[in-house]
Every structure is written in structure tokens, then in C-alpha cells.
Design a protein around this motif. Structure first.
Motif, short mmCIF file in Angstrom:
data_model
loop_
_atom_site.label_atom_id
_atom_site.label_comp_id
_atom_site.label_asym_id
_atom_site.label_seq_id
_atom_site.Cartn_x
_atom_site.Cartn_y
_atom_site.Cartn_z
N GLY A 66 -9.29 -22.95 -23.18
CA GLY A 66 -8.27 -21.63 -23.38
C GLY A 66 -7.43 -21.58 -24.60
O GLY A 66 -6.93 -20.38 -24.88
N ALA A 67 -7.47 -22.56 -25.27
CA ALA A 67 -6.78 -22.65 -26.68
C ALA A 67 -7.42 -21.96 -27.83
O ALA A 67 -6.92 -22.12 -28.64
CB ALA A 67 -6.44 -24.05 -27.09
N GLY A 68 -8.55 -21.17 -27.36
CA GLY A 68 -9.22 -20.57 -28.76
C GLY A 68 -10.41 -21.59 -29.26
O GLY A 68 -10.75 -21.30 -30.33
N MET A 69 -10.51 -22.59 -28.59
CA MET A 69 -11.51 -23.56 -29.30
C MET A 69 -12.46 -23.85 -28.53
O MET A 69 -12.54 -23.77 -27.26
CB MET A 69 -10.74 -24.75 -29.55
N ALA A 70 -13.75 -24.09 -29.05
CA ALA A 70 -14.94 -24.55 -28.42
C ALA A 70 -15.82 -25.55 -29.05
O ALA A 70 -15.62 -25.89 -30.14
CB ALA A 70 -15.82 -23.13 -28.24
N LEU A 71 -16.46 -26.23 -28.25
CA LEU A 71 -17.52 -27.05 -28.86
C LEU A 71 -19.09 -26.57 -28.60
O LEU A 71 -19.46 -25.96 -27.55
CB LEU A 71 -17.59 -28.48 -27.97
N ALA A 72 -20.02 -26.45 -29.62
CA ALA A 72 -21.20 -26.14 -29.32
C ALA A 72 -22.21 -27.15 -29.73
O ALA A 72 -22.09 -27.82 -30.95
CB ALA A 72 -21.35 -24.81 -30.47
N CYS A 73 -23.33 -27.02 -29.14
CA CYS A 73 -24.51 -27.66 -29.67
C CYS A 73 -25.14 -27.23 -30.80
O CYS A 73 -24.78 -26.15 -31.18
CB CYS A 73 -25.46 -27.84 -28.34
N LYS A 110 -7.57 -27.31 -21.70
CA LYS A 110 -8.15 -26.75 -20.39
C LYS A 110 -9.40 -26.02 -20.46
O LYS A 110 -9.47 -24.88 -21.31
CB LYS A 110 -7.11 -25.84 -19.69
N LEU A 111 -10.32 -26.35 -19.76
CA LEU A 111 -11.71 -25.64 -19.79
C LEU A 111 -11.45 -24.23 -19.39
O LEU A 111 -10.77 -24.02 -18.41
CB LEU A 111 -12.73 -26.26 -18.70
N LYS A 112 -12.09 -23.37 -20.05
CA LYS A 112 -12.20 -21.82 -19.72
C LYS A 112 -13.62 -21.46 -19.33
O LYS A 112 -13.69 -20.80 -18.33
CB LYS A 112 -11.81 -21.05 -21.10
N PHE A 113 -14.38 -21.93 -20.00
CA PHE A 113 -16.14 -21.46 -19.76
C PHE A 113 -16.81 -22.79 -20.09
O PHE A 113 -16.51 -23.44 -21.23
CB PHE A 113 -16.14 -20.34 -20.41
N ARG A 158 -24.30 -26.99 -23.90
CA ARG A 158 -24.57 -25.94 -24.80
C ARG A 158 -23.16 -25.37 -25.51
O ARG A 158 -23.17 -25.31 -26.67
CB ARG A 158 -25.53 -25.04 -24.53
N TRP A 159 -22.43 -24.92 -24.78
CA TRP A 159 -21.28 -24.34 -25.17
C TRP A 159 -20.01 -24.67 -24.26
O TRP A 159 -19.98 -24.61 -23.11
CB TRP A 159 -21.22 -22.92 -25.24
N ASN A 202 -11.99 -17.14 -31.80
CA ASN A 202 -12.16 -18.59 -31.42
C ASN A 202 -12.46 -19.46 -32.51
O ASN A 202 -13.07 -18.89 -33.57
CB ASN A 202 -12.95 -19.03 -30.23
N VAL A 203 -12.42 -20.85 -32.58
CA VAL A 203 -12.84 -21.60 -33.58
C VAL A 203 -13.98 -22.63 -32.70
O VAL A 203 -13.64 -22.82 -31.48
CB VAL A 203 -12.09 -22.38 -34.24
N TYR A 204 -15.00 -22.99 -33.30
CA TYR A 204 -15.85 -23.95 -32.64
C TYR A 204 -16.29 -24.88 -33.58
O TYR A 204 -16.56 -25.16 -34.67
CB TYR A 204 -17.05 -23.28 -31.86
N LEU A 205 -16.57 -26.28 -33.03
CA LEU A 205 -17.00 -27.51 -33.71
C LEU A 205 -18.41 -27.61 -33.35
O LEU A 205 -18.76 -27.41 -32.16
CB LEU A 205 -16.32 -28.42 -33.26
N VAL A 206 -19.30 -27.82 -34.18
CA VAL A 206 -20.69 -28.18 -33.92
C VAL A 206 -20.69 -29.73 -33.64
O VAL A 206 -20.47 -30.52 -34.40
CB VAL A 206 -21.59 -27.88 -35.10
N ALA A 207 -21.18 -30.06 -32.23
CA ALA A 207 -21.04 -31.50 -31.72
C ALA A 207 -22.36 -31.69 -31.46
O ALA A 207 -23.23 -31.29 -30.89
CB ALA A 207 -19.92 -31.46 -30.54
N GLN A 208 -22.84 -33.03 -31.85
CA GLN A 208 -24.02 -33.74 -31.50
C GLN A 208 -24.20 -33.84 -30.23
O GLN A 208 -25.28 -33.92 -29.43
CB GLN A 208 -24.33 -34.99 -32.46
#
Length: 114
Positions: free
Chosen positions: A43-50, A30-33, A38-39, A8-14
Motif C-alpha cells: 500500500g505504500a506505493g512499493m512493490a517487489l518483482a521477480c 501492508k500487502l495490497k496485491f 512474481r509481483w 509506484n517503485v519496485y525492486l527486482v528481487a531474486q
């Protein structure tokens, strides 16, 4: 060691919770988890992380999503608080639409040539 695939790929988001609204409404991800704000995994293999969930000293990434068309995406991006930056035609390879999300991250949409 052998790399099998991109996990996956994630962006650090404030403000991941607020940025989630952009990615769901502008790009239709579409939301997977979700672990609160915090995370947030799609489903597209992308996430947002604090920042606390991210690797130390992490700074942005450029996400590239393949799409079928740009017209409705442009309207959805601006309506959701993002900005369309540029569209580039790459001839027989396809085209990319560059955008900025509400936190300033750069994302590109890729459309294959017809």
C-alpha cells in the motif's frame, strides 16, 4: 504528455517471497496485491518483482520511506535479517537511516525534524 504522480517503485528481487517477509516484519508494509512470487505490491506505493516481471536490464533503486522514529525500526530491521548501515542528521530538514535488505538493496527511512 503530463506526468500526474508517481505510481509506484519496485525492486527486482531474486527471491520476492522471502524478501516480502523482511519488508512486512522490518518496516510493517501492508500487502495490497500479490501475484504469487512474481509481483508483491504494498500500500505504500512499493512493490517487489521477480526478474521476469521487471523491465529489461533493470537494476536496483533506493526506496525512501517516511517514518516517525528510528529506534524500533533498527531492532526490527536486524531481527528480520537486514543491516542498519548509517544514520545521518540533516538538521532542520530531518534525518535518514540507511539500511540494506537481505538481498542487498539499499533503503532509507526519513524522519522529519521535530
Amino acid at each position: 504528455m503530463e506526468v500526474k504522480r508517481l505510481q509506484n517503485v519496485y525492486l527486482v528481487a531474486q527471491r520476492p517471497g522471502e524478501l516480502n517477509a523482511f519488508y512486512e516484519s522490518a518496516l510493517g508494509l501492508k500487502l495490497k496485491f500479490r501475484d504469487g512470487d512474481r509481483w508483491i505490491q504494498y500500500g505504500a506505493g512499493m512493490a517487489l518483482a521477480c526478474p521476469e516481471e521487471a523491465a529489461p536490464a533493470t537494476s536496483g533503486a533506493v526506496l525512501v520511506f517516511e517514518v516517525d522514529e528510528f529506534d524500533s525500526a533498527k531492532e526490527r530491521i536486524t531481527a528480520a535479517g537486514g543491516a542498519v548501515l548509517a544514520e545521518r542528521d540533516m538538521g532542520s530538514h530531518g534525518a535518514v537511516l540507511s539500511l540494506r535488505d537481505p538481498e542487498g538493496n539499499i533503503v532509507q527511512l526519513f524522519k522529519r525534524a521535530a
